[in-house]
Write a protein that holds these residues in place. Structure first.
Motif, PDB file in Angstrom:
ATOM      1  N   GLN B 100       0.927  -1.206  -0.102  1.00 13.55           N
ATOM      2  CA  GLN B 100       0.015   0.066  -0.071  1.00 13.55           C
ATOM      3  C   GLN B 100       0.916   1.211   0.188  1.00 13.55           C
ATOM      4  O   GLN B 100       1.144   2.042   1.020  1.00 13.55           O
ATOM      5  N   GLU B 102       0.962   4.237  -0.923  1.00 14.90           N
ATOM      6  CA  GLU B 102       0.173   5.615  -0.643  1.00 14.90           C
ATOM      7  C   GLU B 102       0.507   5.996   0.841  1.00 14.90           C
ATOM      8  O   GLU B 102       0.523   5.320   1.903  1.00 14.90           O
ATOM      9  N   GLY B 104      -0.803   7.794   4.137  1.00 14.86           N
ATOM     10  CA  GLY B 104      -1.918   7.945   4.777  1.00 14.86           C
ATOM     11  C   GLY B 104      -1.789   8.955   6.088  1.00 14.86           C
ATOM     12  O   GLY B 104      -0.323   9.381   6.161  1.00 14.86           O
ATOM     13  N   THR B 142      -6.222   7.004   4.389  1.00 18.10           N
ATOM     14  CA  THR B 142      -5.457   6.778   3.411  1.00 18.10           C
ATOM     15  C   THR B 142      -5.924   7.675   2.142  1.00 18.10           C
ATOM     16  O   THR B 142      -6.682   8.517   2.208  1.00 18.10           O
ATOM     17  N   ARG B 143      -4.784   7.845   1.230  1.00 16.52           N
ATOM     18  CA  ARG B 143      -5.070   8.761   0.230  1.00 16.52           C
ATOM     19  C   ARG B 143      -6.341   8.259  -0.522  1.00 16.52           C
ATOM     20  O   ARG B 143      -7.141   9.107  -1.248  1.00 16.52           O
ATOM     21  N   LYS B 185       5.384   0.420   4.425  1.00 17.60           N
ATOM     22  CA  LYS B 185       4.276   1.283   4.679  1.00 17.60           C
ATOM     23  C   LYS B 185       4.562   2.238   5.501  1.00 17.60           C
ATOM     24  O   LYS B 185       5.557   2.136   6.481  1.00 17.60           O
ATOM     25  N   ASN B 187       2.964   6.136   7.407  1.00 19.32           N
ATOM     26  CA  ASN B 187       1.978   7.164   7.591  1.00 19.32           C
ATOM     27  C   ASN B 187       2.398   8.206   8.151  1.00 19.32           C
ATOM     28  O   ASN B 187       3.210   8.258   9.070  1.00 19.32           O
TER      29      ASN B 187
END
Lengths: 468, 468
Positions: B100, B102, B104, B142-143, B185, B187
């Motif tokens: 994932q 992107e 967040g 998340t985006r 990942k 964030n």
């Protein structure tokens, strides 16, 4: 149940003070600063090395893989040249890139003489250096080097860096290298202090930081590896005030990194679009940026007798420049949060301008990199530092850039920086350079200049090209 | 040419002081701490959500790609489940992993009431939470969420985090998440302060840090996202002394990261060796570690009416524990420099022990993770904190671990830590958590406990499970 223990202060301000004392000491115990260029030249002549461009077919143990077309060594060690595909919302491109996942050591040994820290510097030949021999860290070793993948000699002084006593480590941080040419490369930047006697080998000399500072004002004397290690050391004084607090600066950095939408994919070199190869070079169809070429290094006489290798050659000289301003008397430089395809994490802080101008010469001014024309057209009285340095001579051939610090004003570079740019103090840069992946390698060269006082900030005369 | 400017102090010690005042304030203006669990339960009943395990074939818009076997959404958004191949000198393995890329936003809005910072917390339903609704950050997006890839409703309060005034940002740092389950990942962990009126929506409440601290002592109340944001805030007091200086700690960390030889490769899920799939799960052949399963979320009533998704389910409850000692009266915890296959950069600092014990139950003691038996066998009078928390309920199903802080002694955990381990103070952990990729997400939960005073350090009674 509290155990008695030897607690020590968390902060080691003493190191910065000792670095400052060394920077203020213009005369060392070992060699006159003015003699260092001649000493380097003697080693250049002494080693008798010749670097010759060759066809790829003349490479020894290097070949293009049958499936991927990647350029690799038969041992599987050293590095490979592969393809990279970078996709951003506004552009996408493919390019060759050096893949060298192992972490090397760039280490400088430090020792007090007469109460002043001296640093053990090496006259080191690297085939890509325009003048072959430059002033280098004590140790500059890839893991292949010191595990002797190429059957070379021992790396001198390496033992001080492989398992040092932590309390004698003045700095030790992983730093990125050129994100446009290297895929996720990082090296360990170390300074380790010793107390006892250290044998002094022929190609080495002890210099104070003040001596190195003077040499940083000469073209092509202090190599990239030495510059980045010095930038990683706790040398810059911490200003108590700045345009932004440290917390705001980190928040800005996080926002810049988070807003980027960059997709990176390694790909077979054979399939890279927009590039072509002939017997002697892999080049972009439009001739911009860089080439992959091959060299033969003969009569080197150091680790091995001679070798051949692929190497990256930029098409022209570059420019690397910080816009510099005093705000309420406090120095600030304008950093650029810059995406480079090979960064492990999206972007790092780069100088205000970092490019090869000829790549953009055909474009109208509005499409050239921001501030490039400002730096190229800076009048002499605004130039606080101007020196030509070259990048890592083990991987880059004649990769020279003019490093500039230019004093600018509110008209050209307002206090409120545009998106993607931020004014920071040298102390803030130095603080961030104590951690990985904040400051790119070009900005670290200029940080070494700023934090050691090698630039004539605020004095109105260019600091470059004066012999010490 | 110095320009007049509004310089501000680089250091913002004021924020830490205001956080400390909030941590010391046990009563907030909005809701009694003791009522929060019931308030969360009301939202659980109110949302009427049912989470049901389903076959992969029942997933809506999710399918296994024909070529790679990767599990993906038809929109190309959200996340994929792919394969990962991890090669280390002593072991190599393959596993499914969530990809994932992107970034967040995990954001908490802060505001002063009666001169004390309060934090806007949300009663948020996530399908993997054992009790569905937990106390969460103001924004957890998340985006894909906020670009509305799943056609959901607006994310409330998001505007405060998308383009905040930097001077009101109390913390903003990219932090990693579970490296065993997520591929690279990270964030954005943010706390943003507001002055003006903020509308208070039904599922939100303002709490002081002191209130949140008391809730951190209850099982499954404060969700992972809230815990990591709190850990990233400048809350822990900085001890002037420690067993290691900050510089030595960084040097040790660099050495640990540099000595690792980890090769990571994404691979097609279809080809992952040692795992098998049936209609309802992708599992390891020996039944250890985790499964990939699918759930249907019905009657959710928040962003969308209902959905299906794949989710990762650990095979048993875990244990996450810090060994804790006082040295000369200064608290220290024993961190472990731990490689996880999904980390962007090799390793981060983890708790002393972090594992699912049942994965090792069949092994002789010498082959079980170091210190595991010490933590499992800790006598009650040594336990300074013991609470069950679950991990991100959007990606992990019933991923509960008992979080422990156990006071140990010189016999079991000597002051001279073994290779790969190091004693650090909570202030040092907090300092490092202000930057990316030093402290892993499990250690950040324990840091939130340590830095806010949620553990009963040095008082000899377990802090867990007492209602405030």
């Amino acid at each position: 149940m509290s155990a008695p223990a030897q607690l020590i202060p968390r902060s080691t301000a003493g190191v910065a003070d000792r670095m400052a004392l060394s920077a203020a000491t213009a005369t060392g115990v070992h060699i006159d600063t003015g003699e260092v260029p001649a000493w380097l030249a003697r080693h250049r002549h002494g080693c008798g090395t010749q670097v010759r461009r060759i066809d790829f077919a003349e490479l020894d143990h290097w070949s293009f893989a049958a499936d991927s077309g990647n350029l690799h060594h038969s041992s599987g060690k050293f590095f490979t040249i592969e393809g990279l595909h970078v996709v951003r919302p506004e552009a996408q491109w493919q390019q060759p890139i050096i893949v060298q996942p192992e972490i090397g050591i760039l280490g400088i040994l430090a020792k007090e003489f007469d109460g002043v820290l001296h640093f053990l510097m090496q006259a080191k030949m690297e085939p890509g250096n325009p003048n072959l021999v430059q002033l280098s860290p004590t140790v500059q070793a890839t893991r292949s080097n010191y595990t002797k993948a190429h059957g070379g000699a021992e790396v001198r002084y390496l033992e001080h860096f492989l398992d040092p006593d932590r309390e004698r480590v003045l700095t030790d941080v992983l730093q990125s290298e050129h994100g446009a040419w290297f895929y996720q490369k990082r090296n360990r930047n170390m300074i380790v202090e010793v107390d006892g006697d250290v044998p002094l080998h022929d190609e080495f000399c002890w210099l104070t930081l003040g001596q190195i500072v003077r040499l940083l004002r000469l073209d092509n004397i202090v190599n990239m590896d030495a510059r980045t290690v010095l930038a990683s050391a706790p040398t810059a004084p911490a200003e108590p005030q700045a345009l932004s607090s440290d917390a705001d600066l980190l928040a800005w950095f996080t926002g810049e990194r988070a807003r980027q939408d960059v997709h990176i994919r390694r790909m077979p070199l054979r399939e890279v679009a927009g590039w072509h190869s002939d017997e002697r070079a892999i080049s972009r169809d439009d001739g911009r940026f860089f080439k992959v070429v091959a060299v033969s290094v003969e009569g080197a006489g150091r680790e091995v007798r001679g070798w051949t290798q692929p190497i990256i050659e930029p098409v022209e000289a570059g420019i690397v420049a910080f816009a510099y301003r005093l705000f309420d008397g406090v120095p600030h430089v304008l950093v650029h949060a810059m995406v480079e395809g090979g960064f492990l994490d999206t972007l790092e802080l780069a100088p205000t301008v970092q490019c090869v101008p000829s790549n953009y010469a055909h474009l109208p001014a509005a499409q050239r990199p921001r501030y490039l024309d400002l730096m190229l057209g800076a009048p002499a009285e605004r130039i606080r530092y101007s020196t030509v340095h070259s990048e890592e001579g083990g991987r880059f051939l004649n990769a020279e850039s003019r490093y500039l610090i230019v004093e600018t004003d509110e008209d050209t570079t307002p206090a409120k920086a545009p998106p993607g740019y931020q004014w920071v103090t040298p102390g803030q840069l130095s603080w961030l350079a104590g951690h990985s992946r904040y400051i790119n390698v070009q900005a670290r060269t200029l940080l070494a200049v700023l934090s050691t006082g090698a630039a004539d900030l605020g004095r109105g005369t260019a600091g470059a090209r004066r012999l010490p």
